[in-house]
Design a protein around this motif. Structure first.
Motif, PDB file in Angstrom:
ATOM      1  N   ALA A  26       1.043  -0.927   0.446  1.00 38.95           N
ATOM      2  CA  ALA A  26       0.099  -0.041   0.054  1.00 38.95           C
ATOM      3  C   ALA A  26       0.555   1.182   0.177  1.00 38.95           C
ATOM      4  N   GLY A  27       2.113   1.092   0.072  1.00 36.18           N
ATOM      5  CA  GLY A  27       2.900   2.144   0.322  1.00 36.18           C
ATOM      6  C   GLY A  27       4.369   2.493   0.266  1.00 36.18           C
ATOM      7  N   SER A  28       4.899   0.369   0.265  1.00 36.87           N
ATOM      8  CA  SER A  28       5.808   1.096   1.053  1.00 36.87           C
ATOM      9  C   SER A  28       6.965   1.161   1.128  1.00 36.87           C
ATOM     10  N   CYS A  29       8.412   0.465   1.625  1.00 37.42           N
ATOM     11  CA  CYS A  29       9.275   0.669   0.892  1.00 37.42           C
ATOM     12  C   CYS A  29      10.305  -0.590   0.432  1.00 37.42           C
ATOM     13  N   GLY A  62       3.207  -1.643   4.327  1.00 39.40           N
ATOM     14  CA  GLY A  62       3.992  -0.053   4.351  1.00 39.40           C
ATOM     15  C   GLY A  62       2.276   0.743   4.962  1.00 39.40           C
ATOM     16  N   VAL A  63       3.202   1.806   4.808  1.00 39.79           N
ATOM     17  CA  VAL A  63       1.808   2.813   4.629  1.00 39.79           C
ATOM     18  C   VAL A  63       1.418   3.190   3.933  1.00 39.79           C
ATOM     19  N   VAL A  64      -0.531   2.743   4.234  1.00 44.23           N
ATOM     20  CA  VAL A  64      -1.181   3.020   3.186  1.00 44.23           C
ATOM     21  C   VAL A  64      -1.365   4.525   2.953  1.00 44.23           C
ATOM     22  N   THR A  65      -1.416   4.964   1.121  1.00 38.61           N
ATOM     23  CA  THR A  65      -0.788   6.102   0.830  1.00 38.61           C
ATOM     24  C   THR A  65      -2.426   6.569   0.205  1.00 38.61           C
ATOM     25  N   ARG A  66      -2.783   7.907  -0.521  1.00 39.55           N
ATOM     26  CA  ARG A  66      -3.911   7.802  -0.897  1.00 39.55           C
ATOM     27  C   ARG A  66      -4.260   7.145  -2.578  1.00 39.55           C
ATOM     28  N   ASN A  88       2.084   6.340  10.456  1.00 40.13           N
ATOM     29  CA  ASN A  88       3.422   7.439  10.514  1.00 40.13           C
ATOM     30  C   ASN A  88       4.793   7.900  10.650  1.00 40.13           C
ATOM     31  N   PRO A  89       5.320   6.303  10.607  1.00 36.74           N
ATOM     32  CA  PRO A  89       6.655   6.932  10.477  1.00 36.74           C
ATOM     33  C   PRO A  89       6.943   8.334   9.568  1.00 36.74           C
ATOM     34  N   ALA A 100      -0.335  12.732   1.219  1.00 37.76           N
ATOM     35  CA  ALA A 100       0.171  12.048   0.605  1.00 37.76           C
ATOM     36  C   ALA A 100      -0.552  10.425   1.064  1.00 37.76           C
ATOM     37  N   ILE A 101      -0.491  10.484   2.270  1.00 36.65           N
ATOM     38  CA  ILE A 101      -0.729   9.297   3.432  1.00 36.65           C
ATOM     39  C   ILE A 101      -1.987   9.369   3.839  1.00 36.65           C
ATOM     40  N   VAL A 102      -2.782   8.316   4.080  1.00 39.47           N
ATOM     41  CA  VAL A 102      -3.731   8.666   4.726  1.00 39.47           C
ATOM     42  C   VAL A 102      -3.280   7.960   6.119  1.00 39.47           C
ATOM     43  N   GLY A 103      -2.380   6.676   6.292  1.00 40.12           N
ATOM     44  CA  GLY A 103      -2.272   6.197   7.536  1.00 40.12           C
ATOM     45  C   GLY A 103      -1.851   5.292   7.392  1.00 40.12           C
ATOM     46  N   LYS A 104      -2.407   4.437   9.096  1.00 37.93           N
ATOM     47  CA  LYS A 104      -2.294   2.199   8.865  1.00 37.93           C
ATOM     48  C   LYS A 104      -3.292   1.770   8.348  1.00 37.93           C
TER      49      LYS A 104
END
Length: 125
Positions: free
Chosen positions: A3-6, A44-48, A78-79, A85-89
């Motif tokens: 969902a938006g990880s490294c 990953g942190v969930v991105t929009r 939210n690290p 751009a970030i929704v959250g967990k």
């Protein structure tokens, strides 16, 4: 679902299938389609940009279904701080049943969580 990880969590998830950890000995396997999955693993942190994809993937899964948040980003949110751009967990978008902390979590931790999730599925059936 990334969902938006490294990709660190995704690499460790892949390591669960190698000969050292051998996830398949527990009867657990990764599948490509959410229609064939009992559980969705989110990294990953969930991105929009991927929020809708996460919702749609979750909805495509048959009941009973579980969601595992893998790693600090998916389970904590939210690290990277709060930005447009970030929704959250993951739990901010879909119901999360089990979380595996760590950055990235160890393959052995993921296997323990996957086995616990298998037990949770048995209870729901």
């Amino acid at each position: 679902l990334d969902a938006g990880s490294c990709n660190a969590c995704d690499f460790e998830m892949g390591a669960t299938s190698n000969p050292i950890y051998d996830l398949h000995r527990f009867g657990i396997a990764f599948v490509a389609s959410p229609r064939h999955a009992d559980m969705l693993m989110v990294t990953g942190v969930v991105t929009r940009n991927l929020e809708q994809a996460l919702r749609m993937t979750y909805e495509a899964m048959p009941e009973p279904r579980l969601v595992m948040a893998c790693g600090t980003c998916a389970s904590g949110g939210n690290p990277y701080g709060s930005t447009y751009a970030i929704v959250g967990k993951a739990a901010d978008v879909v119901p999360v049943d089990i979380a595996v902390p760590g950055c990235p979590p160890r393959p052995s931790s993921m296997i323990i969580a996957l086995c616990a999730a298998a037990d949770m599925l048995k209870e729901r059936m």
